[in-house]
Design a protein around this motif. Structure first.
Motif, PDB file in Angstrom:
ATOM      1  N   LYS A 177       0.915  -1.311   0.203  1.00  0.00           N
ATOM      2  CA  LYS A 177      -0.074  -0.222   0.085  1.00  0.00           C
ATOM      3  C   LYS A 177       0.860   1.196  -0.220  1.00  0.00           C
ATOM      4  CE  LYS A 177      -4.157  -2.029   2.182  1.00  0.00           C
ATOM      5  NZ  LYS A 177      -4.945  -2.044   3.280  1.00  0.00           N
ATOM      6  N   ALA A 178       1.990   1.256   0.816  1.00  0.00           N
ATOM      7  CA  ALA A 178       2.725   2.517   0.862  1.00  0.00           C
ATOM      8  C   ALA A 178       3.581   2.515  -0.403  1.00  0.00           C
ATOM      9  CB  ALA A 178       3.720   2.067   1.969  1.00  0.00           C
ATOM     10  N   ALA A 179       3.907   1.383  -1.156  1.00  0.00           N
ATOM     11  CA  ALA A 179       4.551   1.733  -2.602  1.00  0.00           C
ATOM     12  C   ALA A 179       3.710   2.184  -3.461  1.00  0.00           C
ATOM     13  CB  ALA A 179       5.072   0.154  -2.739  1.00  0.00           C
ATOM     14  N   VAL A 180       2.345   1.791  -3.475  1.00  0.00           N
ATOM     15  CA  VAL A 180       1.581   2.344  -4.335  1.00  0.00           C
ATOM     16  C   VAL A 180       1.183   3.755  -4.241  1.00  0.00           C
ATOM     17  CG1 VAL A 180      -0.854   2.279  -5.226  1.00  0.00           C
ATOM     18  CG2 VAL A 180       0.273   0.179  -4.908  1.00  0.00           C
ATOM     19  N   LEU A 181       0.976   4.168  -2.875  1.00  0.00           N
ATOM     20  CA  LEU A 181       0.717   5.603  -2.419  1.00  0.00           C
ATOM     21  C   LEU A 181       2.103   6.531  -2.972  1.00  0.00           C
ATOM     22  CD1 LEU A 181      -0.892   5.129   0.709  1.00  0.00           C
ATOM     23  CD2 LEU A 181      -2.010   5.744  -1.420  1.00  0.00           C
ATOM     24  N   ALA A 182       3.382   6.074  -2.818  1.00  0.00           N
ATOM     25  CA  ALA A 182       4.508   6.635  -3.133  1.00  0.00           C
ATOM     26  C   ALA A 182       4.648   6.773  -4.739  1.00  0.00           C
ATOM     27  CB  ALA A 182       5.919   5.890  -2.632  1.00  0.00           C
ATOM     28  N   PHE A 183       4.407   5.550  -5.497  1.00  0.00           N
ATOM     29  CA  PHE A 183       4.282   5.841  -6.833  1.00  0.00           C
ATOM     30  C   PHE A 183       3.495   6.725  -7.359  1.00  0.00           C
ATOM     31  CE2 PHE A 183       3.462   4.102 -11.195  1.00  0.00           C
ATOM     32  CZ  PHE A 183       4.571   4.035 -11.785  1.00  0.00           C
ATOM     33  N   GLY A 184       1.982   6.700  -6.732  1.00  0.00           N
ATOM     34  CA  GLY A 184       1.064   7.939  -7.316  1.00  0.00           C
ATOM     35  C   GLY A 184       1.737   9.350  -6.812  1.00  0.00           C
ATOM     36  N   ALA A 185       2.424   9.330  -5.833  1.00  0.00           N
ATOM     37  CA  ALA A 185       3.088  10.757  -5.506  1.00  0.00           C
ATOM     38  C   ALA A 185       4.111  11.178  -6.438  1.00  0.00           C
ATOM     39  CB  ALA A 185       3.533  10.737  -4.026  1.00  0.00           C
ATOM     40  N   ARG A 186       4.586  10.378  -7.162  1.00  0.00           N
ATOM     41  CA  ARG A 186       5.595  10.533  -8.111  1.00  0.00           C
ATOM     42  C   ARG A 186       4.918  11.252  -9.754  1.00  0.00           C
ATOM     43  NH1 ARG A 186       7.490   9.475  -3.890  1.00  0.00           N
ATOM     44  NH2 ARG A 186       9.639   8.800  -3.631  1.00  0.00           N
ATOM     45  N   HIS A 187       3.566  11.125  -9.349  1.00  0.00           N
ATOM     46  CA  HIS A 187       2.653  11.936 -10.331  1.00  0.00           C
ATOM     47  C   HIS A 187       1.595  12.513 -10.272  1.00  0.00           C
ATOM     48  CE1 HIS A 187       4.287   7.608 -11.621  1.00  0.00           C
ATOM     49  NE2 HIS A 187       4.288   8.193 -12.680  1.00  0.00           N
ATOM     50  N   PRO A 188       2.282  13.869  -9.880  1.00  0.00           N
ATOM     51  CA  PRO A 188       1.523  14.979  -9.376  1.00  0.00           C
ATOM     52  C   PRO A 188       0.851  15.648 -10.658  1.00  0.00           C
ATOM     53  CG  PRO A 188       3.636  15.889  -9.510  1.00  0.00           C
ATOM     54  CD  PRO A 188       3.732  14.328  -9.877  1.00  0.00           C
ATOM     55  N   PHE A 189      -0.350  16.265 -10.246  1.00  0.00           N
ATOM     56  CA  PHE A 189      -0.905  17.296 -11.463  1.00  0.00           C
ATOM     57  C   PHE A 189      -0.162  18.154 -11.871  1.00  0.00           C
ATOM     58  CE2 PHE A 189      -4.856  15.258  -9.943  1.00  0.00           C
ATOM     59  CZ  PHE A 189      -5.503  14.974 -11.011  1.00  0.00           C
ATOM     60  N   ASP A 190      -0.011  18.874 -12.865  1.00  0.00           N
ATOM     61  CA  ASP A 190       0.911  19.987 -13.356  1.00  0.00           C
ATOM     62  C   ASP A 190       0.393  21.146 -12.542  1.00  0.00           C
ATOM     63  OD1 ASP A 190       2.295  18.839 -15.348  1.00  0.00           O
ATOM     64  OD2 ASP A 190       1.023  19.033 -16.830  1.00  0.00           O
ATOM     65  N   GLY A 191       1.386  21.712 -11.733  1.00  0.00           N
ATOM     66  CA  GLY A 191       1.183  22.989 -11.165  1.00  0.00           C
ATOM     67  C   GLY A 191       0.531  22.924  -9.725  1.00  0.00           C
ATOM     68  N   ALA A 192       0.156  21.616  -9.457  1.00  0.00           N
ATOM     69  CA  ALA A 192      -0.471  21.278  -8.177  1.00  0.00           C
ATOM     70  C   ALA A 192       0.560  21.440  -6.939  1.00  0.00           C
ATOM     71  CB  ALA A 192      -0.565  19.845  -8.185  1.00  0.00           C
ATOM     72  N   ARG A 193      -0.055  21.565  -5.871  1.00  0.00           N
ATOM     73  CA  ARG A 193       0.714  22.073  -4.593  1.00  0.00           C
ATOM     74  C   ARG A 193       1.437  20.349  -3.946  1.00  0.00           C
ATOM     75  NH1 ARG A 193      -4.348  22.777  -3.070  1.00  0.00           N
ATOM     76  NH2 ARG A 193      -3.833  21.032  -1.400  1.00  0.00           N
ATOM     77  N   ASP A 204       1.304  18.769  -1.650  1.00  0.00           N
ATOM     78  CA  ASP A 204       0.552  17.714  -0.654  1.00  0.00           C
ATOM     79  C   ASP A 204      -0.757  17.727  -1.464  1.00  0.00           C
ATOM     80  OD1 ASP A 204      -0.430  20.446  -0.620  1.00  0.00           O
ATOM     81  OD2 ASP A 204      -1.014  20.372   1.460  1.00  0.00           O
ATOM     82  N   ALA A 205      -0.882  17.896  -2.800  1.00  0.00           N
ATOM     83  CA  ALA A 205      -1.967  17.449  -3.448  1.00  0.00           C
ATOM     84  C   ALA A 205      -2.249  16.176  -3.762  1.00  0.00           C
ATOM     85  CB  ALA A 205      -1.930  18.540  -4.661  1.00  0.00           C
ATOM     86  N   GLU A 206      -3.388  15.794  -4.042  1.00  0.00           N
ATOM     87  CA  GLU A 206      -3.713  14.422  -4.577  1.00  0.00           C
ATOM     88  C   GLU A 206      -3.097  14.248  -5.718  1.00  0.00           C
ATOM     89  OE1 GLU A 206      -5.503  10.636  -4.292  1.00  0.00           O
ATOM     90  OE2 GLU A 206      -5.270  12.210  -2.801  1.00  0.00           O
ATOM     91  N   PRO A 207      -2.541  12.862  -5.934  1.00  0.00           N
ATOM     92  CA  PRO A 207      -1.690  12.775  -7.041  1.00  0.00           C
ATOM     93  C   PRO A 207      -2.637  12.570  -8.436  1.00  0.00           C
ATOM     94  CG  PRO A 207      -1.100  11.128  -5.617  1.00  0.00           C
ATOM     95  CD  PRO A 207      -2.261  12.052  -5.008  1.00  0.00           C
ATOM     96  N   ASP A 208      -2.253  12.644  -9.353  1.00  0.00           N
ATOM     97  CA  ASP A 208      -2.834  12.291 -10.782  1.00  0.00           C
ATOM     98  C   ASP A 208      -2.854  10.640 -10.826  1.00  0.00           C
ATOM     99  OD1 ASP A 208      -3.878  11.848 -13.369  1.00  0.00           O
ATOM    100  OD2 ASP A 208      -2.717  13.433 -14.248  1.00  0.00           O
ATOM    101  N   TRP A 209      -3.922  10.187 -10.442  1.00  0.00           N
ATOM    102  CA  TRP A 209      -4.005   8.712 -10.414  1.00  0.00           C
ATOM    103  C   TRP A 209      -4.217   8.191 -11.880  1.00  0.00           C
ATOM    104  CZ3 TRP A 209      -1.820   6.058  -7.147  1.00  0.00           C
ATOM    105  CH2 TRP A 209      -1.886   6.453  -5.397  1.00  0.00           C
ATOM    106  N   LYS A 210      -4.675   8.690 -12.866  1.00  0.00           N
ATOM    107  CA  LYS A 210      -4.905   8.320 -14.086  1.00  0.00           C
ATOM    108  C   LYS A 210      -3.505   8.122 -14.790  1.00  0.00           C
ATOM    109  CE  LYS A 210      -9.538   9.679 -15.110  1.00  0.00           C
ATOM    110  NZ  LYS A 210     -10.326  10.518 -15.960  1.00  0.00           N
ATOM    111  N   TRP A 211      -2.611   9.156 -14.617  1.00  0.00           N
ATOM    112  CA  TRP A 211      -1.351   9.305 -14.984  1.00  0.00           C
ATOM    113  C   TRP A 211      -0.593   8.084 -14.323  1.00  0.00           C
ATOM    114  CZ3 TRP A 211       2.770  13.594 -13.690  1.00  0.00           C
ATOM    115  CH2 TRP A 211       3.683  13.656 -14.611  1.00  0.00           C
ATOM    116  N   ALA A 212      -0.531   7.921 -13.039  1.00  0.00           N
ATOM    117  CA  ALA A 212      -0.045   6.731 -12.287  1.00  0.00           C
ATOM    118  C   ALA A 212      -0.338   5.721 -12.906  1.00  0.00           C
ATOM    119  CB  ALA A 212       0.059   7.083 -10.845  1.00  0.00           C
ATOM    120  N   GLU A 213      -1.664   5.458 -13.392  1.00  0.00           N
ATOM    121  CA  GLU A 213      -2.098   4.073 -13.423  1.00  0.00           C
ATOM    122  C   GLU A 213      -1.618   3.754 -14.875  1.00  0.00           C
ATOM    123  OE1 GLU A 213      -3.363   0.691 -12.879  1.00  0.00           O
ATOM    124  OE2 GLU A 213      -4.464   2.056 -11.473  1.00  0.00           O
ATOM    125  N   LYS A 214      -1.505   4.566 -15.680  1.00  0.00           N
ATOM    126  CA  LYS A 214      -1.099   4.631 -17.255  1.00  0.00           C
ATOM    127  C   LYS A 214       0.285   3.980 -16.983  1.00  0.00           C
ATOM    128  CE  LYS A 214      -1.779   7.265 -21.370  1.00  0.00           C
ATOM    129  NZ  LYS A 214      -1.838   8.594 -21.953  1.00  0.00           N
TER     130      LYS A 214
END
Length: 101
Positions: free
Chosen positions: A16-32, A34-44
């Motif tokens: 679970k932690a590894a998945v969340l960390a991978f998601g964090a590597r895919h932020p929305f452009d210009g996002a803070r 601490d913002a939620e990751p771009d999960w569609k991008w991470a999933e792709k």
């Protein structure tokens, strides 16, 4: 193919932690930060990672279920390994940036 969401639902806290960390590597452009990751991008990118691991098997019209499952397991293992590396970058993002040059 398995999704990040399905991997995250596994009982193992390390996964679970590894998945969340991978998601964090895919932020929305210009996002803070601490913002939620771009999960569609991470999933792709997770799907692409599985395809890269499968190699030429991904190009075949008929995919062996065993090949797909092995590639999925290896992709999860890669996420677990990367999660131990501080500030790692998504390997698919790195490849795309390198290819763009």
């Amino acid at each position: 193919m398995i999704t990040l969401h399905e991997v995250h639902k596994r009982d193992c806290e390390d996964v679970k932690a590894a998945v969340l960390a991978f998601g964090a590597r895919h932020p929305f452009d210009g996002a803070r930060p601490d913002a939620e990751p771009d999960w569609k991008w991470a999933e792709k990118h997770f799907t692409r990672l599985i395809e890269v691991i499968m190699g030429t098997a991904a190009l075949a019209q008929t995919r062996s279920t065993d090949t797909v499952h092995l590639a999925e397991d290896e992709a999860v293992q890669l996420l677990l390994t990367l999660n131990t590396v501080p500030r790692y970058r998504c390997p698919i993002c790195v490849k795309q940036q390198r290819d763009a040059l």
